[in-house]
Design a protein around this motif. Structure first.
Motif, short mmCIF file in Angstrom:
data_model
loop_
_atom_site.label_atom_id
_atom_site.label_comp_id
_atom_site.label_asym_id
_atom_site.label_seq_id
_atom_site.Cartn_x
_atom_site.Cartn_y
_atom_site.Cartn_z
N SER A 232 0.81 -1.20 0.00
CA SER A 232 0.00 0.00 0.00
C SER A 232 0.86 1.27 0.00
O SER A 232 0.60 2.21 -0.75
N ARG A 236 1.64 4.99 -2.51
CA ARG A 236 0.67 5.53 -1.57
C ARG A 236 -0.41 6.39 -2.23
O ARG A 236 -1.46 6.60 -1.66
N LEU A 240 -5.62 0.97 -3.28
CA LEU A 240 -5.09 -0.20 -2.58
C LEU A 240 -5.09 -1.44 -3.48
O LEU A 240 -4.14 -2.22 -3.47
N VAL A 261 -10.77 -6.46 -0.82
CA VAL A 261 -11.06 -5.10 -0.35
C VAL A 261 -12.56 -4.97 -0.06
O VAL A 261 -12.96 -4.41 0.97
N ARG A 271 -7.70 4.23 -0.82
CA ARG A 271 -6.23 4.25 -0.84
C ARG A 271 -5.73 3.75 0.51
O ARG A 271 -6.28 4.10 1.56
N GLY A 272 -4.68 2.93 0.46
CA GLY A 272 -4.17 2.30 1.68
C GLY A 272 -3.80 3.30 2.75
O GLY A 272 -3.95 3.03 3.94
N PHE A 280 -6.43 -2.79 7.71
CA PHE A 280 -5.37 -3.55 7.01
C PHE A 280 -5.46 -5.03 7.38
O PHE A 280 -5.29 -5.91 6.53
#
Ligand code: SAM
Length: 291
Positions: A232, A236, A240, A261, A271-272, A280
């Motif tokens: 991730s 960045r 993800l 996801v 987005r991670g 997570f």
């Protein structure tokens, strides 16, 4: 009665360097502490007693080492710079509870060191870390399974802030999540450049990480969790699902990434960098079910 520490002032540090005809070496990140107040606060934050075995990383000319030897039961100090060994022999005279080991901390098996030096019992790591390898050293201490009770270290202020960052902020990243998984972090104090010789270009901070007895989330596969985190933050600014698909350590298809996801209850565009540790862990578990 143990000998009192006497290093920790500009006068003494200059005298040691002059007497041994040496200078601080930039390539080893040598910024020696010259502030007794900072040294005392560091030792206090580590909560040392006669029962403790301390692993010090980078004793330098032995300044912090003197304080550690005074407060702890035993100290093992690992120094990479061979030219400092005669200096340490000189400055640590009178403390018979210190062992200096010449080596690179990044190449050391800390589990073995703990077995050999402390019967495998938990150690406390204390250091004024060399800034060129701060994050790798902290990651090594956290993740390699060496028995550790706490980590009390001087780091760049910016690294200390990364350890405590919130999801979605610029500072949030793999270090934040590893620290959260393994420890509870506390910024003990900010330290100005004037507390070191030579002065670094940035402010520093003493941080204390108390290692957890159990992680705050349960996850089926720890290395998969940290793989997802790395995937991730490698990309960045990307989604993800793309991070997971493109990560060289994985071979998940786009479809599997999207399913995982979704199974974790997240939007397909997430987005991670906005995910909590718990989220997570949910993604890692969903991927693990699809392996
Ligand atoms: N502890 C001393 C003090 O507080 O004044 C010195 C701290 S200085 C910031 C960092 C020390 O780590 C230096 O002595 C440096 O030579 C040592 N060092 C650098 N890289 C190292 C490595 N990979 N393994 C062990 N020691 C290292």
């Amino acid at each position: 009665m143990k000998k009192q520490p006497y290093l920790g002032s500009p006068v003494f540090t200059s005298a040691v360097l002059r007497n041994h005809h040496i200078a601080a070496r930039k390539r080893f990140g040598q910024n020696f502490l010259i502030d007794a107040g900072v040294l005392e606060d560091t030792v206090e934050a580590a909560g040392l007693t006669e029962e403790d075995f301390v692993l010090e990383i980078g004793p330098g000319i032995g300044t912090l080492t003197q304080y550690l030897a005074y407060s702890a039961g035993r100290v093992c100090a690992v120094e990479i710079d061979r030219s400092l060994l005669p200096v340490l022999e000189d400055t640590l005279q009178g403390w018979n509870n210190v062992k200096v080991v010449n080596g690179d901390i990044m190449k050391m098996d800390l589990r073995r060191l703990s077995e050999e030096e402390n019967g495998g019992r938990p150690m406390k790591a204390v250091a004024n870390l060399p800034y060129y390898i701060t994050t790798p050293v902290i990651m090594k201490l956290l993740t390699e399974g060496a028995p550790l009770e706490s980590i009390t270290v001087m780091v760049q202020k910016e690294v200390a802030e990364r350890m405590k960052a919130a999801p979605g902020t610029r500072d949030y990243g793999a270090l934040t999540l590893a620290v959260e998984y393994y420890a509870s972090p506390e910024i003990v104090r900010i330290v100005p450049p004037s507390s070191f010789m030579p002065r670094p270009g940035v402010d520093s901070a003493v941080v204390h990480l108390k290692l957890r007895t159990a992680p705050p989330v349960s996850v089926r596969n720890e290395s998969l969790l940290f793989g997802v985190i790395r995937a991730s933050f490698n990309q960045r600014r990307k989604k993800l699902t793309n991070g997971i698909t493109n990560f060289e350590g994985f071979s998940f298809s786009k479809q599997t990434a999207e399913e995982a996801v979704a199974a974790a209850g997240l939007s397909p565009d997430v987005r991670g960098e906005t995910l909590t540790l718990q989220q997570f862990a949910a993604v890692a578990d969903a991927l693990s079910e699809r392996m």
